[in-house]
Design a protein around this motif. Structure first.
Motif, PDB file in Angstrom:
ATOM      1  N   GLY A 138       0.831  -1.194   0.000  1.00  0.00           N
ATOM      2  CA  GLY A 138       0.000   0.000   0.000  1.00  0.00           C
ATOM      3  C   GLY A 138       0.862   1.239   0.000  1.00  0.00           C
ATOM      4  O   GLY A 138       2.088   1.164   0.146  1.00  0.00           O
ATOM      5  N   PRO A 139       0.225   2.392  -0.159  1.00  0.00           N
ATOM      6  CA  PRO A 139       0.963   3.660  -0.198  1.00  0.00           C
ATOM      7  C   PRO A 139       1.659   3.943   1.136  1.00  0.00           C
ATOM      8  O   PRO A 139       1.086   3.719   2.202  1.00  0.00           O
ATOM      9  CB  PRO A 139      -0.119   4.710  -0.465  1.00  0.00           C
ATOM     10  N   ILE A 140       2.862   4.451   1.067  1.00  0.00           N
ATOM     11  CA  ILE A 140       3.687   4.660   2.262  1.00  0.00           C
ATOM     12  C   ILE A 140       3.057   5.666   3.219  1.00  0.00           C
ATOM     13  O   ILE A 140       3.101   5.474   4.430  1.00  0.00           O
ATOM     14  CB  ILE A 140       5.132   5.066   1.888  1.00  0.00           C
ATOM     15  N   ARG A 141       2.453   6.711   2.699  1.00  0.00           N
ATOM     16  CA  ARG A 141       1.846   7.737   3.572  1.00  0.00           C
ATOM     17  C   ARG A 141       0.701   7.137   4.401  1.00  0.00           C
ATOM     18  O   ARG A 141       0.635   7.324   5.615  1.00  0.00           O
ATOM     19  CB  ARG A 141       1.359   8.910   2.736  1.00  0.00           C
ATOM     20  N   LYS A 142      -0.192   6.405   3.742  1.00  0.00           N
ATOM     21  CA  LYS A 142      -1.291   5.754   4.455  1.00  0.00           C
ATOM     22  C   LYS A 142      -0.751   4.719   5.434  1.00  0.00           C
ATOM     23  O   LYS A 142      -1.267   4.562   6.533  1.00  0.00           O
ATOM     24  CB  LYS A 142      -2.246   5.086   3.473  1.00  0.00           C
ATOM     25  N   ARG A 143       0.274   3.997   5.007  1.00  0.00           N
ATOM     26  CA  ARG A 143       0.875   2.975   5.872  1.00  0.00           C
ATOM     27  C   ARG A 143       1.412   3.608   7.153  1.00  0.00           C
ATOM     28  O   ARG A 143       1.165   3.121   8.251  1.00  0.00           O
ATOM     29  CB  ARG A 143       2.004   2.262   5.130  1.00  0.00           C
ATOM     30  N   LEU A 144       2.142   4.697   7.018  1.00  0.00           N
ATOM     31  CA  LEU A 144       2.729   5.356   8.194  1.00  0.00           C
ATOM     32  C   LEU A 144       1.659   5.937   9.112  1.00  0.00           C
ATOM     33  O   LEU A 144       1.771   5.853  10.333  1.00  0.00           O
ATOM     34  CB  LEU A 144       3.722   6.436   7.765  1.00  0.00           C
ATOM     35  N   LEU A 145       0.611   6.506   8.533  1.00  0.00           N
ATOM     36  CA  LEU A 145      -0.477   7.060   9.352  1.00  0.00           C
ATOM     37  C   LEU A 145      -1.202   5.961  10.128  1.00  0.00           C
ATOM     38  O   LEU A 145      -1.449   6.107  11.329  1.00  0.00           O
ATOM     39  CB  LEU A 145      -1.469   7.823   8.471  1.00  0.00           C
ATOM     40  N   LEU A 146      -1.527   4.851   9.449  1.00  0.00           N
ATOM     41  CA  LEU A 146      -2.218   3.768  10.143  1.00  0.00           C
ATOM     42  C   LEU A 146      -1.295   3.086  11.138  1.00  0.00           C
ATOM     43  O   LEU A 146      -1.734   2.664  12.204  1.00  0.00           O
ATOM     44  CB  LEU A 146      -2.778   2.750   9.154  1.00  0.00           C
TER      45      LEU A 146
END
Length: 182
Positions: free
Chosen positions: A103-111
């Motif tokens: 998945g996208p890194i930004r979404k991954r880091l936020l979750l």
């Protein structure tokens, strides 16, 4: 499908399982050989969890005492939060799944950040419930302690994992359709 040098073809599910296994192995090596001998992360998880649970119970009106890893309510038998019981292993498992699933890194880091905080506070709530169960239901201590992970952590982890599979913008890991290996 991922084709490795035209000889080995791996399905998206196989790639996920290999990544998850690798992350899990790295986590255990890191924990067993660096974090556990050092002890600071386990100590932080235990001490801060006890302190925050004590503060929450105190705010709610219970008479509490805490010292290091031990939390007492109404001078009842105390609850001691040991390394194996501080939630750190479940944080590692959660992190491994989020890293392994594409998945996208930004979404991954936020979750990842939000999920780790949520799991940490779930552990604080778990510690408070364990302390209260020691006061009001001491005969059922083993049952409450044994079931606490199933009640507090596993539904939360599964729910967060499910959210990640939805927001990661991946179609599925069970088919050979479009699948990026992030």
């Amino acid at each position: 499908m991922i084709n490795v040098k035209n000889k080995l073809t791996l399905s998206p599910l196989s790639v996920f399982l290999l990544k998850a296994g690798a992350v899990y192995a790295v986590w255990h090596l890191l924990y067993d050989y660096i974090l556990l001998p050092d002890g600071r992360l386990d100590t932080f998880m235990s001490f801060s969890g006890v302190r925050m649970a004590a503060d929450a119970l105190s705010i709610c009106g219970w008479e509490v005492e805490s010292s290091g890893r031990i939390l007492n309510v109404f001078n009842a038998r105390g609850v001691e939060i040991l390394n194996d019981c501080n939630g750190l292993d479940l944080l590692g498992i959660y992190t491994g799944f989020i890293i392994a699933y594409p998945g996208p890194i930004r979404k991954r880091l936020l979750l990842l950040a939000g999920g780790l905080l949520l799991l940490y506070f779930a552990n604080v709530l778990r510690i408070a419930v364990l302390a209260l169960s020691n006061v009001y239901y001491p005969d059922y201590w083993d049952n409450v302690h044994g079931a606490s992970s199933y009640v507090f952590f596993y539904p939360l982890i599964l729910g967060l994992w499910y959210i990640w599979t939805i927001i990661s913008d991946q179609k599925t890991i069970f088919s050979a359709g479009d699948f990026s290996s992030a």
